[in-house]
Design a protein around this motif. Structure first.
Motif, PDB file in Angstrom:
ATOM      1  N   LYS A 253       0.823  -1.206   0.000  1.00 46.34           N
ATOM      2  CA  LYS A 253       0.000   0.000   0.000  1.00 46.34           C
ATOM      3  C   LYS A 253       0.860   1.259   0.000  1.00 46.34           C
ATOM      4  N   GLU A 254       2.023   1.181   0.612  1.00 43.95           N
ATOM      5  CA  GLU A 254       2.939   2.324   0.635  1.00 43.95           C
ATOM      6  C   GLU A 254       3.741   2.454  -0.648  1.00 43.95           C
ATOM      7  N   LYS A 255       3.513   1.558  -1.605  1.00 47.69           N
ATOM      8  CA  LYS A 255       4.157   1.571  -2.922  1.00 47.69           C
ATOM      9  C   LYS A 255       5.658   1.325  -2.842  1.00 47.69           C
ATOM     10  N   VAL A 256       6.072   0.612  -1.782  1.00 47.99           N
ATOM     11  CA  VAL A 256       7.451   0.142  -1.746  1.00 47.99           C
ATOM     12  C   VAL A 256       7.646  -0.965  -2.768  1.00 47.99           C
ATOM     13  N   MET A 257       6.611  -1.754  -2.976  1.00 48.19           N
ATOM     14  CA  MET A 257       6.566  -2.767  -4.022  1.00 48.19           C
ATOM     15  C   MET A 257       5.275  -2.569  -4.800  1.00 48.19           C
ATOM     16  N   ARG A 258       5.144  -3.213  -5.936  1.00 49.35           N
ATOM     17  CA  ARG A 258       3.960  -3.023  -6.777  1.00 49.35           C
ATOM     18  C   ARG A 258       3.507  -4.358  -7.357  1.00 49.35           C
ATOM     19  N   ARG A 259       2.234  -4.400  -7.679  1.00 48.32           N
ATOM     20  CA  ARG A 259       1.631  -5.577  -8.304  1.00 48.32           C
ATOM     21  C   ARG A 259       1.399  -5.281  -9.788  1.00 48.32           C
ATOM     22  N   VAL A 260       1.835  -6.147 -10.655  1.00 47.13           N
ATOM     23  CA  VAL A 260       1.684  -5.960 -12.099  1.00 47.13           C
ATOM     24  C   VAL A 260       0.994  -7.180 -12.692  1.00 47.13           C
ATOM     25  N   SER A 261       0.331  -6.964 -13.807  1.00 49.48           N
ATOM     26  CA  SER A 261      -0.262  -8.048 -14.591  1.00 49.48           C
ATOM     27  C   SER A 261       0.618  -8.253 -15.818  1.00 49.48           C
ATOM     28  N   ASN A 262       1.346  -9.334 -15.824  1.00 47.66           N
ATOM     29  CA  ASN A 262       2.285  -9.610 -16.899  1.00 47.66           C
ATOM     30  C   ASN A 262       1.545 -10.286 -18.051  1.00 47.66           C
ATOM     31  N   GLU A 263       1.474  -9.582 -19.169  1.00 50.36           N
ATOM     32  CA  GLU A 263       0.704 -10.059 -20.324  1.00 50.36           C
ATOM     33  C   GLU A 263       1.616 -10.803 -21.295  1.00 50.36           C
TER      34      GLU A 263
END
Length: 566
Positions: A253-263
């Protein structure tokens, strides 16, 4: 006796007016300059009560008259509204008396469809929106902390109004809270601290600089050391970092890490990349290459492609109340859900100089279906009755039939009359079942009525070069699945309803995304591995700042031309 009574009335009126003036003078002063109201004195003697009464009465009338009229207005404070015909006269000056489009800043007569640039002549200068961090608001400490200086100022105010008495007098607590801009509880706590501690030196702020347990930091190097296939869920990341799930979620939530959708994207050869770069360079205005490379408006193109619509999804999310039951959806087999293939053709919407839509760009959607007679009797129909069936195969002959019978007549019927004699290009992908560019039957049908309609192919393995694959199919499919069709005829009906409800402004934004993708292709020299750019088009459209054509940095264009020459 009457004289004594009159004297008594005058004395009481003078005392009352004197107290009113003391209250008004008390309210006009700053909090630290106000004196306690209980120290206000009455007239010096009874003999001058009548004169004091008349003087106070005149002063009170003057104050009330000044409050009714208000403070004097400053010179230049009034803002003169622009004349009613200001916008129309400015627009007429920018168009130089000509009709059909805009002639202001950014107008280039060498551009194709230059009169469409931009839809609105004026730009709305809106202040930049302040970014709101919802996480910061959710975790904000709502208790306000006061400095030592603020607390001591409030204590000085209380001391001036109450004196050295141990207990606050009536009204002092409320007036202190109002003038100090704090709560009654805070004022009461300050007074108690001063009495228990022995004066003003006992008033201080006991807030510590750092409280609570220490924050657990996330090791970025340890996260990057985990193989990508073993960090697809939060639980896998937690197991690899040996941290709690809540801590990792907070760092997310603090954007230290991020979630991505790898296409998963199609693989490209070197020839495919050069073909993509060449396609994007062809969509630039030739007259703008030397100064500021700008994309064409693409108003003379129609993108064509096929799409399969399934009757329903395997899984469908929905929100229900506690009393509702989930809808009962069923089919013969989950891997054989009823489906129909559709042929779609979309062009770019057009707007006049006032921003009104004159062409929505929706050419049409047609289903590959056949009407056949039922071979057997069933509960839904009798033997020999006509029923709708999906086409068993869609080959080149079937594609040519639909283009000739449906697409070409729809283009000729809906195309703007102002662009009637210009060339219209139908862009399709490189599927083997598609019509060839030099097909004689298509050429003969397209030339009827004096039209110049041609077929062109987009680069191979390039779904991002077609607005249908880029965003329109996903958008229309989302609208279609909300309607939950149950039969094959309902699939056709719901797709046509979704097309009728589709917004032309959303379609125009997809065309602008197509230009943004072509700009990324030029920057990355044909590579398909780039992040789809986000331009906040909806916000720009709401503010009246949405462009019609995007520009590319000349450095990237020169590098792309050099890449093709190698």
């Amino acid at each position: 006796m009457a004289a004594a009574f009159l004297h008594f009335v005058l004395v009481m009126a003078a005392a009352f007016l004197h107290s009113v003036l003391q209250v008004e003078d008390h309210c006009r002063r700053s909090p630290l300059e106000r004196l306690p109201l209980h120290r206000c004195r009455a007239p010096a003697s009874e003999g001058d009560a009548a004169s004091v009464c008349r003087a106070h009465l005149d002063l009170l009338l003057q104050i009330r008259q000044a409050r009714r009229t208000g403070p004097p207005r400053r010179a230049g404070a009034a803002v003169q509204a622009p004349p009613e015909g200001h916008r129309s006269s400015e627009f007429a000056a920018s168009t130089n008396g000509r009709e059909g489009g805009w002639r202001g800043a950014g107008y280039n007569p060498n551009f194709e469809n230059a009169d469409e640039y931009p839809p609105r002549p004026e730009h709305v200068q809106a202040p930049s929106a302040k970014e709101i961090d919802l996480n910061a608001l959710a975790n904000k400490n709502k208790r306000e902390q006061y400095t030592v200086e603020d607390k001591r100022n409030i204590y000085a105010m209380l001391l001036a109004r109450n004196g050295e008495h141990g207990r606050l007098k009536k009204g002092v607590l409320d007036s202190g809270a109002r003038d100090g801009n704090c709560s009654r509880r805070c004022v009461s706590r300050i007074w108690k601290e001063s009495k228990l501690g022995g004066g003003v030196n006992s008033i201080k702020n006991n807030l510590k600089l750092k409280t609570g347990r220490k924050k657990m930091s996330l090791d970025i190097e340890a996260l990057e050391a985990i193989p990508p296939g073993e960090r697809t869920t939060i639980r896998q990341v937690v197991a690899g970092l040996h941290m709690s799930k809540s801590t990792v979620h907070r760092r997310l939530k603090e954007k230290v890490m991020r979630r991505v959708s790898n296409e998963l994207k199609p693989s490209l050869t070197e020839a495919n990349k050069k073909a993509r770069v060449a396609y994007c360079l062809e969509n630039l205005e030739p007259s703008s290459l030397e100064d500021n490379p700008t994309f064409k408006g693409s108003f003379n193109k129609v993108h064509l492609d096929e799409k399969i619509f399934y009757r329903t999804r395997k899984t469908q999310k929905m929100y229900l109340s506690n009393r509702e039951e989930a809808p009962k959806r069923e089919c013969k087999h989950k891997n054989h859900i009823q489906q129909i293939m559709f042929l779609s053709a979309m062009a770019r919407p057009r707007y006049d100089s006032q921003g009104n839509c004159v062409f929505d760009g929706k050419i049409g959607v047609w289903a590959f279906v056949d009407w056949v007679q039922a071979q057997k009797k069933s509960a839904n129909r009798g033997r020999g009755e006509w029923e709708l069936k999906p086409s068993t195969s869609v080959d080149r002959n079937k594609s040519r039939e639909y283009i000739v019978q449906y697409v070409l007549p729809a283009i000729k019927e809906k195309w703007p009359e102002s662009d009637r004699w210009n060339t219209v290009y139908i862009q399709q992908d490189n599927a083997r079942t598609h019509v060839l560019a030099n097909d004689p039957i298509f050429a003969m049908e397209a030339a009827k009525g004096g039209w110049d309609i041609r077929i062109v192919n987009q680069p191979p393995n390039s779904p991002d070069c077609n607005i249908l694959d880029l965003g329109w199919f996903a958008s229309i499919q989302s609208m279609f699945h909300r309607k939950m069709p149950k039969t094959l005829p309902e699939i056709v009906q719901k797709v046509n309803e979704s097309l009728a409800q589709y917004s032309h402004r959303k379609l125009n934004r997809i065309w602008l995304s197509h230009q943004a993708c072509m700009r990324e292709i030029i920057k990355n020299k044909g590579s398909i591995h780039y992040d789809t750019p986000h331009m906040k088009k909806k916000t720009l459209e709401r503010l009246g700042l949405l462009p019609v054509r995007l520009t590319v940095d000349k450095v990237y264009v020169d590098a792309a031309i050099e890449y093709l020459s190698v």
